[in-house]
Design a protein around this motif. Structure first.
Motif, PDB file in Angstrom:
ATOM      1  N   SER A 192       0.848  -1.184   0.000  1.00 62.03           N
ATOM      2  CA  SER A 192       0.000   0.000   0.000  1.00 62.03           C
ATOM      3  C   SER A 192       0.885   1.236   0.000  1.00 62.03           C
ATOM      4  CB  SER A 192      -0.944   0.018   1.208  1.00 62.03           C
ATOM      5  OG  SER A 192      -0.198   0.047   2.403  1.00 62.03           O
ATOM      6  N   LYS A 234      -2.464  -1.122  -3.300  1.00 60.13           N
ATOM      7  CA  LYS A 234      -3.581  -0.259  -2.923  1.00 60.13           C
ATOM      8  C   LYS A 234      -3.049   1.138  -2.650  1.00 60.13           C
ATOM      9  CE  LYS A 234      -7.683  -0.049   0.007  1.00 60.13           C
ATOM     10  NZ  LYS A 234      -8.491  -0.733   1.034  1.00 60.13           N
ATOM     11  N   THR A 282      -4.455   1.753  -8.133  1.00 60.34           N
ATOM     12  CA  THR A 282      -4.836   0.577  -7.349  1.00 60.34           C
ATOM     13  C   THR A 282      -5.181  -0.568  -8.286  1.00 60.34           C
ATOM     14  OG1 THR A 282      -5.656   1.851  -5.472  1.00 60.34           O
ATOM     15  CG2 THR A 282      -6.580  -0.343  -5.778  1.00 60.34           C
TER      16      THR A 282
END
Lengths: 121, 117
Positions: B12, B114, B87
């Motif tokens: 992420s 993400k 993403t």
């Protein structure tokens, strides 16, 4: 740009039946197309290489009698899943090979279709 | 046999930050091609960037660049100024010319990226 389509995008069939998935190159001719299978949250696994006018080349472990591939024209390859079983449920993706040149070097790139989700009940 | 390894299953990054996805591969070939593909929730595979093994210069495409280390067999993807639309699942792929005359891809296991708002 090169566009590859697949039809249907989603299909549900009953065990024991057959289902056909089409892969088309919309704005170019593709001598070679590829069929991949993708399980949830996993990578793409090459099933077979489809050559226009000749027999497909299957990867090791892929049953050629179960996954019938026909590449009858330069813009269409079909994958038929015969006698489908629930374990055949998966996401099937096709790609078409297109020649490219980068500088003086000639090679190929693959353009992918949007995939077909098969669910066998 | 060629293998492609992506050691980061999930990552992420904050929006506007930079993130690097790693990829290593194993081959005895000298001439080959490497790719990064993006697979968003729509499942459509989209080519992000391509690198020819004979080229020493790292490929760049706008916010996307690679660090290609041929001797180390490493091919990482750097995404700068990350956007929410980045993403997706990212796959590293190795392509080589087979004896049959066909170019084949081998895909890594993927990294799910993400981007956080």
């Amino acid at each position: 740009g090169a566009v590859v389509s697949q039809h249907p995008s989603w299909v549900i069939c009953k065990s024991g039946t057959s289902v056909k998935i089409e892969c088309r190159s919309l704005d170019f001719q593709a001598t070679t197309m590829f069929w991949y299978r993708q399980f949830p949250k996993q990578s793409l696994m090459l099933m077979a290489t489809s050559n226009e006018g000749s027999k497909a080349t299957y990867e090791q472990g892929v049953e050629k009698d179960k996954f019938l591939i026909n590449h009858a024209s330069l813009t269409l390859s079909t994958l038929t899943v015969t006698s489908a079983h629930p374990e055949d449920s998966s996401f099937y993706i096709c790609s078409a090979e297109i020649p490219t040149t980068h500088g003086a070097i000639f090679s190929y790139e693959q353009y992918f279709g949007p995939g077909t989700r098969l669910t066998v009940t | 046999a060629q293998t492609v390894t992506q050691s980061q299953p999930e990552m992420s990054v904050q929006e506007a930050e930079t993130v690097t996805l790693s990829c290593t591969y194993d081959t005895s070939e000298n001439n080959y091609y490497l790719f990064w593909y993006k697979q968003p929730p729509s499942r459509q595979m989209i080519l992000v960037i391509r690198q020819e093994a004979y080229k020493q210069q790292n490929a760049t495409e706008n916010r996307f660049s690679v660090n290609f280390q041929k001797a180390a067999k490493s091919f990482s993807l750097k995404i700068s100024d990350s956007q929410l639309g980045d993403t997706a699942m990212y796959f590293c792929a190795f392509m080589k010319l087979e004896i049959s005359g066909t170019y084949k891809y081998i895909f890594g296991t993927g990294t799910r990226l993400k981007v956080l708002a």
